[in-house]
Structures are given as structure tokens and as C-alpha cells.
Scaffold this active site. Sequence first.
Site, short mmCIF file in Angstrom:
data_model
loop_
_atom_site.label_atom_id
_atom_site.label_comp_id
_atom_site.label_asym_id
_atom_site.label_seq_id
_atom_site.Cartn_x
_atom_site.Cartn_y
_atom_site.Cartn_z
N CYS A 1 0.85 -1.19 0.00
CA CYS A 1 0.00 0.00 0.00
C CYS A 1 0.89 1.24 0.00
O CYS A 1 2.12 1.15 0.06
CB CYS A 1 -0.93 0.00 1.21
SG CYS A 1 -0.09 0.05 2.79
N SER A 2 0.25 2.37 -0.06
CA SER A 2 0.97 3.65 -0.10
C SER A 2 1.94 3.76 1.08
O SER A 2 1.59 3.45 2.23
CB SER A 2 -0.03 4.80 -0.06
OG SER A 2 0.62 6.01 0.25
#
Length: 278
Positions: free
Chosen positions: A176-177
Site C-alpha cells: 500500500c501507499s
Amino acid sequence: METLNNKERKLQAVLAKYDRVVVGFSGGIDSTLVLNEAVKILGKENVLAVVADSELFSEEEYAKAIDLAANLEVNVKGIQLDYLAEKHIKNNTPESWYYMKQIFYRQLNRVAAKFNADAVLDGMIMDDQTDFRPGLRARDQAGAISVLQVAGLYKTDVRELAQKQGLNNWNKVASCSVSSRFPYYTELTSEKLQQVMAAEAYLRQTGFGTVRVRVHDKLARIEVPVARINDLISQKDQITTKLESLGYEFVTVDLQGFVSGRMNQDLSTAEKEKVLVG
């Protein structure tokens, strides 16, 4: 209980409603399953995979996603997103996930218009409905379709179907980010993002496939699954030396182990509801 075969048929029936689609593709197993099924139902000439490149995701992940789409013989397009130009994202507020997805879906809709697609699809799954996912609001506003949710697929279903279909990344560790490595309201800079990505890349190369480096100013707090903590500690000297060379003054191990979305625990229920409702 609904069988996996029934869910797969439902997914295929949903996809069959469209003529041409754009798939927001990350290279993760969820969007890979969507892409693979879309190609089978609609034909590869009617499917376009779109991969976003930005400072919040590693170049390695971006390149792998592009290569995976090409290996699936799917049309693929890379787009560049300047997330840090948006103040909520740069300041890592609880609303940042909403604004990231808003930017992402806006670009997908633009690509879809040029591709003459009648739908934008993403890889959201049923599990996302019970987690803190501000991006769902942006998805709904943009009119994108989460076909895996429509078909009622959970992560366990997705992995089983992907393995059955011979997709090599069926057990890929979710990513994820990298903004999730920082406490909320921490100003994000290119330097900070590159620093944490370099630390995690090193730890993956060292053998820790599931790992997060949570950053608290000059302190790096490493999360790995509980079963791997002893392995991490056994390599503490070389790991500490490497992370100090990257600029961290303190290197610690989180004894609770890896927890997805750990930084969200700092948000109250009221704060989460405010972000989700808008």
C-alpha cells in the site's frame, strides 16, 4: 454458504454486462484476478490495464505491475500522479486516502473516455467494507465498479481462485501507499518517502517478505510477522547499520508484530466516521 464456483460465475456475469473496460491495476492479486477474468470474458482488445506511478509507491512495484500486465498479454498504460501536490496528502491527514483515490479515479475516467470504455473497474474486495477505507467514497463518486465486491469475494476467495487459475502472484504480500508508514499529520517529502522505501527494500532482500518500517521522526520501528521476530533480531547488527546509513538514528522492533493499517489505530471512531461520510 455460497460456493466459490457460484461467486466466480457471478463475477463473470457482472463482467459480461460490459463491452470495454478500464481496470485500475496495481499488480496485487485482487486487481490481477479482475484483469484476468475481464480478458477471458471480454477479450484482451476490450480491456485496458492502467497502472499509476507516483512518489507514494515504489518504482519496483510500478515496474512489476507493468510487466505482469504485459505477461498476461493485456494492453497496459502507465499514468503519472502527483499526489504530493494535494495538501491533504502532503500533510498526511486522515482524509488523504480519500483524496488519493479521488485523483486516481478521476484519471481512470479520463483514460476510459479515450478508450471508449463503458466501465472503470477496481480490485476492492468484501474485506474492504469492514476496514477503514475512505477511498470507497471516492470510488462511488467517480462511478467506478468493484466487481469483486459485487460478486461477494473475500481475500481468501480471491487467493483460491487465483491459484486455481494459475496466477503466479496468488499469494503476493499486499502493499500500500508508503504514506501509511508515517503518523497522521506528518508532512511527507520525497526524501522521507525514498528513505522508508529503501529501508523496506533492504529488509525484503534480507528475506522478510512481509515488512513495514513505521517512521517516528528519526526512529524506524520495524514490523514483521510475530513468527519472524527472532529472525529479525538475529540480524540486528547488520540491519541497524543499514538503516542508520539511510538516516535513521534509532532502529527498533515492534514486539506486537506486523499489523496492517497500524497507524489507523490512532484515529478515534468519530474521526473515522467523519472521514468516511465526508
